[in-house]
Design an enzyme around this catalytic site. Structure first.
Site, short mmCIF file in Angstrom:
data_model
loop_
_atom_site.label_atom_id
_atom_site.label_comp_id
_atom_site.label_asym_id
_atom_site.label_seq_id
_atom_site.Cartn_x
_atom_site.Cartn_y
_atom_site.Cartn_z
N ASN A 253 -2.39 3.96 -3.31
CA ASN A 253 -3.05 3.97 -1.95
C ASN A 253 -2.99 5.59 -1.55
O ASN A 253 -3.73 6.15 -1.21
CB ASN A 253 -2.31 3.32 -1.26
CG ASN A 253 -2.77 1.84 -1.24
OD1 ASN A 253 -3.97 1.51 -1.89
ND2 ASN A 253 -2.63 0.82 -0.31
N ALA B 28 -2.08 -15.99 5.50
CA ALA B 28 -3.40 -16.49 5.20
C ALA B 28 -4.41 -15.35 5.91
O ALA B 28 -5.51 -15.47 6.56
CB ALA B 28 -3.83 -17.85 5.93
N CYS C 92 -3.83 -0.07 5.56
CA CYS C 92 -2.75 0.44 4.57
C CYS C 92 -2.37 1.84 4.49
O CYS C 92 -1.24 2.33 4.06
CB CYS C 92 -2.97 -0.51 3.16
SG CYS C 92 -2.90 -2.30 3.45
N GLU D 136 -1.36 -6.26 -4.85
CA GLU D 136 -2.96 -6.32 -4.65
C GLU D 136 -3.88 -5.17 -4.46
O GLU D 136 -3.20 -4.50 -3.68
CB GLU D 136 -3.28 -7.35 -3.57
CG GLU D 136 -4.72 -7.94 -3.47
CD GLU D 136 -5.14 -8.28 -5.00
OE1 GLU D 136 -4.74 -9.30 -5.61
OE2 GLU D 136 -6.24 -7.52 -5.38
N TYR E 48 -6.14 -11.02 5.06
CA TYR E 48 -7.17 -10.47 4.47
C TYR E 48 -6.85 -10.55 2.97
O TYR E 48 -7.86 -10.30 2.04
CB TYR E 48 -7.45 -9.05 4.90
CG TYR E 48 -8.25 -8.76 6.23
CD1 TYR E 48 -9.42 -8.79 6.33
CD2 TYR E 48 -7.33 -8.99 7.67
CE1 TYR E 48 -10.17 -8.76 7.47
CE2 TYR E 48 -8.08 -9.05 8.64
CZ TYR E 48 -9.48 -8.88 8.74
OH TYR E 48 -10.44 -8.88 9.76
P1 NAD Z 1 -2.61 -9.76 7.45
O1 NAD Z 1 -2.26 -9.47 8.93
O2 NAD Z 1 -4.34 -9.98 7.45
O3 NAD Z 1 -2.24 -11.32 7.11
C1 NAD Z 1 -0.64 -11.63 6.97
C2 NAD Z 1 -0.59 -13.02 7.43
O4 NAD Z 1 0.72 -13.40 7.34
C3 NAD Z 1 -0.91 -13.31 9.05
O5 NAD Z 1 -1.92 -14.31 9.31
C4 NAD Z 1 0.39 -13.55 9.55
O6 NAD Z 1 0.42 -14.74 10.72
C5 NAD Z 1 0.97 -14.38 8.22
N1 NAD Z 1 2.54 -14.35 8.31
C6 NAD Z 1 3.47 -13.67 8.83
N2 NAD Z 1 4.72 -14.02 8.75
C7 NAD Z 1 4.71 -15.29 8.04
C8 NAD Z 1 5.70 -16.32 7.92
N3 NAD Z 1 6.79 -16.03 8.07
N4 NAD Z 1 5.19 -17.55 7.59
C9 NAD Z 1 3.80 -17.66 7.31
N5 NAD Z 1 2.79 -16.67 7.71
C10 NAD Z 1 3.11 -15.56 7.91
O7 NAD Z 1 -2.26 -8.85 6.29
P2 NAD Z 1 -3.17 -8.45 5.09
O8 NAD Z 1 -4.22 -7.32 5.33
O9 NAD Z 1 -3.43 -9.78 4.69
O10 NAD Z 1 -2.05 -7.83 4.31
C11 NAD Z 1 -0.90 -8.43 3.62
C12 NAD Z 1 -0.28 -7.60 2.77
O11 NAD Z 1 -1.12 -7.23 1.78
C13 NAD Z 1 0.32 -6.31 3.26
O12 NAD Z 1 1.73 -6.01 2.72
C14 NAD Z 1 -0.56 -5.39 3.07
O13 NAD Z 1 -0.22 -4.02 2.84
C15 NAD Z 1 -1.04 -5.98 1.72
N6 NAD Z 1 -2.58 -5.61 1.13
C16 NAD Z 1 -3.49 -5.52 1.90
C17 NAD Z 1 -4.73 -5.28 1.75
C18 NAD Z 1 -5.87 -5.27 2.61
O14 NAD Z 1 -7.04 -4.90 2.30
N7 NAD Z 1 -5.71 -5.84 3.81
C19 NAD Z 1 -4.93 -4.96 0.40
C20 NAD Z 1 -3.89 -5.08 -0.64
C21 NAD Z 1 -2.53 -4.93 -0.15
C1 UGA Z 2 -7.51 0.50 0.17
C2 UGA Z 2 -7.71 0.67 -1.21
O1 UGA Z 2 -8.97 1.12 -1.54
C3 UGA Z 2 -7.38 -0.65 -2.02
O2 UGA Z 2 -7.20 -0.62 -3.46
C4 UGA Z 2 -6.02 -1.39 -1.54
O3 UGA Z 2 -5.70 -2.45 -2.14
C5 UGA Z 2 -6.12 -1.60 -0.01
O4 UGA Z 2 -6.42 -0.25 0.54
C6 UGA Z 2 -4.68 -1.98 0.53
O5 UGA Z 2 -3.58 -1.83 -0.09
O6 UGA Z 2 -4.93 -2.00 1.87
P1 UGA Z 2 -9.24 -0.50 1.77
O7 UGA Z 2 -8.53 -0.01 2.93
O8 UGA Z 2 -9.70 -2.17 2.09
O9 UGA Z 2 -8.72 -0.49 0.24
O10 UGA Z 2 -10.76 0.16 1.77
P2 UGA Z 2 -11.10 1.56 1.00
O11 UGA Z 2 -12.54 1.27 0.45
O12 UGA Z 2 -10.01 2.21 0.19
O13 UGA Z 2 -11.29 2.63 2.36
C7 UGA Z 2 -10.40 3.03 3.10
C8 UGA Z 2 -10.62 4.13 4.09
O14 UGA Z 2 -11.41 5.15 3.40
C9 UGA Z 2 -12.21 3.32 4.94
O15 UGA Z 2 -12.03 4.00 6.38
C10 UGA Z 2 -13.30 4.24 4.07
O16 UGA Z 2 -14.34 4.42 5.08
C11 UGA Z 2 -12.69 5.58 3.82
N1 UGA Z 2 -13.18 6.28 2.88
C12 UGA Z 2 -13.33 5.53 1.40
C13 UGA Z 2 -13.95 7.40 2.97
O17 UGA Z 2 -13.92 7.90 4.04
N2 UGA Z 2 -14.48 8.04 1.68
C14 UGA Z 2 -14.51 7.57 0.60
O18 UGA Z 2 -15.11 8.10 -0.49
C15 UGA Z 2 -13.74 6.34 0.45
#
Ligand code: NAD
Ligand code: UGA
Length: 472
Positions: A228, A13, A280, A169, A15
């Site tokens: 990414n 649950a 990430c 995602e 981000y």
């Molecule tokens: P997060 O740390 O915010 O959330 C992960 C959650 O999973 C935590 O709340 C944790 O307690 C829970 N968890 C872990 N093990 C568990 C288990 N065995 N059972 C139930 N819950 C469990 O992480 P996030 O930012 O949501 O990222 C999750 C994945 O999505 C990562 O692989 C990340 O690379 C990817 N991702 C993140 C973003 C982003 O913007 N944050 C965007 C795209 C992809």
């Molecule tokens: C990034 C990707 O944009 C998403 O598509 C992807 O799903 C995600 O990572 C992930 O896998 O976690 P995010 O990290 O949330 O998303 O935010 P971004 O908007 O990509 O920014 C990343 C970093 O780059 C920030 O620190 C931002 O300030 C910086 N940035 C971004 C710059 O310095 N310049 C830019 O032009 C754009």
């Protein structure tokens, strides 16, 4: 006939899990969506009556939670039951870089993915589609399949069957709801046509069919890491050019605009800044580097590593510049830090460039006064403590920007929050110690107003600081 999905469970649950499932629940009122997590506090916050307390800050998320929570969207710690009743399970757990053991510092730590897969293997009933939502190294689907298959005996007994899909995602924080509602594409990798159609049918409720891409499972896993890496590469590229602008008189905004109008290059992701942060980019590039090294492709590994090196270099050169302009020492000097989240519109501080830059200044003896509209003091404490900085008396946090600035030698803008775009620079000039400095790593402060004061200023990728005006 297409499989009909009536009940979804999302493990994790965070981000991604929270906003993604909220949007699915909103778009598919006939599907019950259960988001589960091992973290009790996080679930309590997702269930909190006061929507200001949701654990993830995303514009627009509160409204969807208000509408769907308790209707067809539920948050709970009841992992076993929610898995048992699901037709489709999303694995959306954290996959940080491994801290120890084989591949430490590079490979993704898959222990949370493994643990949640084992829970699925234990509790799932009937035919279950398991969807990788977390970002994973190529070939992880095989690991998941193996874990699920290893319970084959009982699987046969209970007539259980699993299909594994990859559905990475692409949302970016701060824009998550918009990205989820109007995605550039939805990527689904897998082998089972039935399972792929079942997942596509969910997205088809609001995403045009042509935006739903089907690939083989490994392409889908690798495409996520590649996307990414390419995005991060653009930021390191433009940041490296920003340093050259500062030396030559070229202006980074003008250069970005000039190259961005070339449709082959495109105008997005060309804003120079303090270096990229977020949970990430770094971990996904490290993971890619690990894969290259694993397959003996060392020159390509070096290439991707250089993106991370430039990112560190950008943070370091900004810290050094601040120290240099404050007469080579910041010891005992109060510096106001505006913004601690890694970008605006999120409360996420993971890998925020503010952390490294603050630490560089703290190590030089600076006294920091930190402001951020959405990050709380404890989060900052945890980030600093995690990096072994424990001198609490050397930094403070206050939600009043002007109180922070009072008696500061310098202001450092780290995050592009709207709050910092229209500050009262006449008032600030009176509050600051002289000579005063503003260092704007995001080029957002109102330059026309600052110019009317005697505050010295520096903006990334520009040479128009007062000290250099004779060159212009
Ligand atoms: P997060 O740390 O915010 O959330 C992960 C959650 O999973 C935590 O709340 C944790 O307690 C829970 N968890 C872990 N093990 C568990 C288990 N065995 N059972 C139930 N819950 C469990 O992480 P996030 O930012 O949501 O990222 C999750 C994945 O999505 C990562 O692989 C990340 O690379 C990817 N991702 C993140 C973003 C982003 O913007 N944050 C965007 C795209 C992809
Ligand atoms: C990034 C990707 O944009 C998403 O598509 C992807 O799903 C995600 O990572 C992930 O896998 O976690 P995010 O990290 O949330 O998303 O935010 P971004 O908007 O990509 O920014 C990343 C970093 O780059 C920030 O620190 C931002 O300030 C910086 N940035 C971004 C710059 O310095 N310049 C830019 O032009 C754009």
């Amino acid at each position: 006939m297409d499989l009909l999905i009536k009940n979804i469970c999302c493990i994790g649950a965070g981000y991604v899990g929270g906003p993604t499932m909220a949007v699915i629940a909103n778009k598919c009122p006939d599907i019950e969506v259960n988001v589960v997590d091992i973290n009790q506090e996080r679930i309590e916050l997702w269930n909190s009556f006061d929507l200001e307390r949701l654990p993830v800050y995303e514009p627009g998320l509160d409204k969807i939670i208000e509408k769907c929570r308790g209707r067809n969207l539920n948050f709970s710690n009841d992992i076993s039951h929610k898995i048992a009743s699901a037709d489709m399970i999303f694995i959306s757990v954290n996959t940080p870089t491994k801290k120890k053991g084989l591949g430490a510092g590079q490979a993704s730590d898959l222990k949370w993915v493994e643990a949640s897969t084992r829970q699925v293997a234990k509790y799932a009933k009937g035919h279950t589609i398991v969807v990788e939502k977390s970002t994973l190294p190529v070939k992880t689907a095989k690991v998941i399949q193996n874990i699920l298959k290893s319970d084959q005996k009982s699987a046969e007994k209970n007539q259980r069957r699993f299909d594994v899909l990859s559905n990475p995602e692409f949302l970016s924080e701060g824009n998550a709801i918009k990205d989820l509602e109007f995605p550039d594409r939805v990527l689904i990798g897998g082998e089972s046509e039935n399972a792929i159609n079942a997942l596509s049918n969910i997205y088809k409720r609001w995403v045009p069919n042509k935006k739903i891409l089907h690939t083989n499972i490994w392409s889908s896993e690798l495409a996520k890491l590649t996307a990414n890496a390419f995005l991060a590469q653009r930021i390191s590229s433009i940041n490296s050019i920003s340093a050259l602008c500062e030396k030559t008189g070229a202006e980074i905004n003008e250069v970005s605009k000039a190259i961005g109008t070339d449709t082959r290059i495109g105008n997005k992701f060309l804003s120079a800044g303090p270096g990229f942060g977020g949970s990430c980019f770094k971990k996904d590039i490290l993971n890619l580097v690990y894969l290259y090294e694993y397959y003996g492709l060392n020159d390509a590994a070096d290439y991707w590593n250089s993106i991370l090196k430039i990112n560190d270099w950008q943070k370091k050169r900004i810290s050094n510049y601040v120290i240099d302009k404050l007469n080579g020492t910041v010891s005992g000097k109060k510096i106001t830090i505006l913004g601690f989240s890694f970008k605006s519109n999120t409360n996420d501080t993971r890998e925020s460039p503010a952390i490294d830059i603050c630490l560089n200044l703290l190590e030089e003896g600076a006294i920091l006064s930190i402001h951020d509209p959405k990050v709380n003091e404890n989060q900052i404490r945890n980030e600093l403590k995690e990096r072994n900085f424990n001198l609490e008396q050397n930094w403070s946090f206050d939600l009043n920007i002007y109180k922070n600035i009072n008696e500061s030698h310098a202001i450092l803008i780290m995050t592009e929050w709207e709050d910092y775009q229209n500050l009262d620079w006449q008032k600030i000039e009176k509050l600051m110690l002289k000579p005063s400095w503003i260092f704007d790593t995001r080029i957002i402060a109102d330059y026309s107003q600052i110019k009317k004061t005697n505050i010295n200023f520096w903006r990334v990728g520009k040479i128009n600081n007062k000290e250099n005006q004779s060159f212009i």
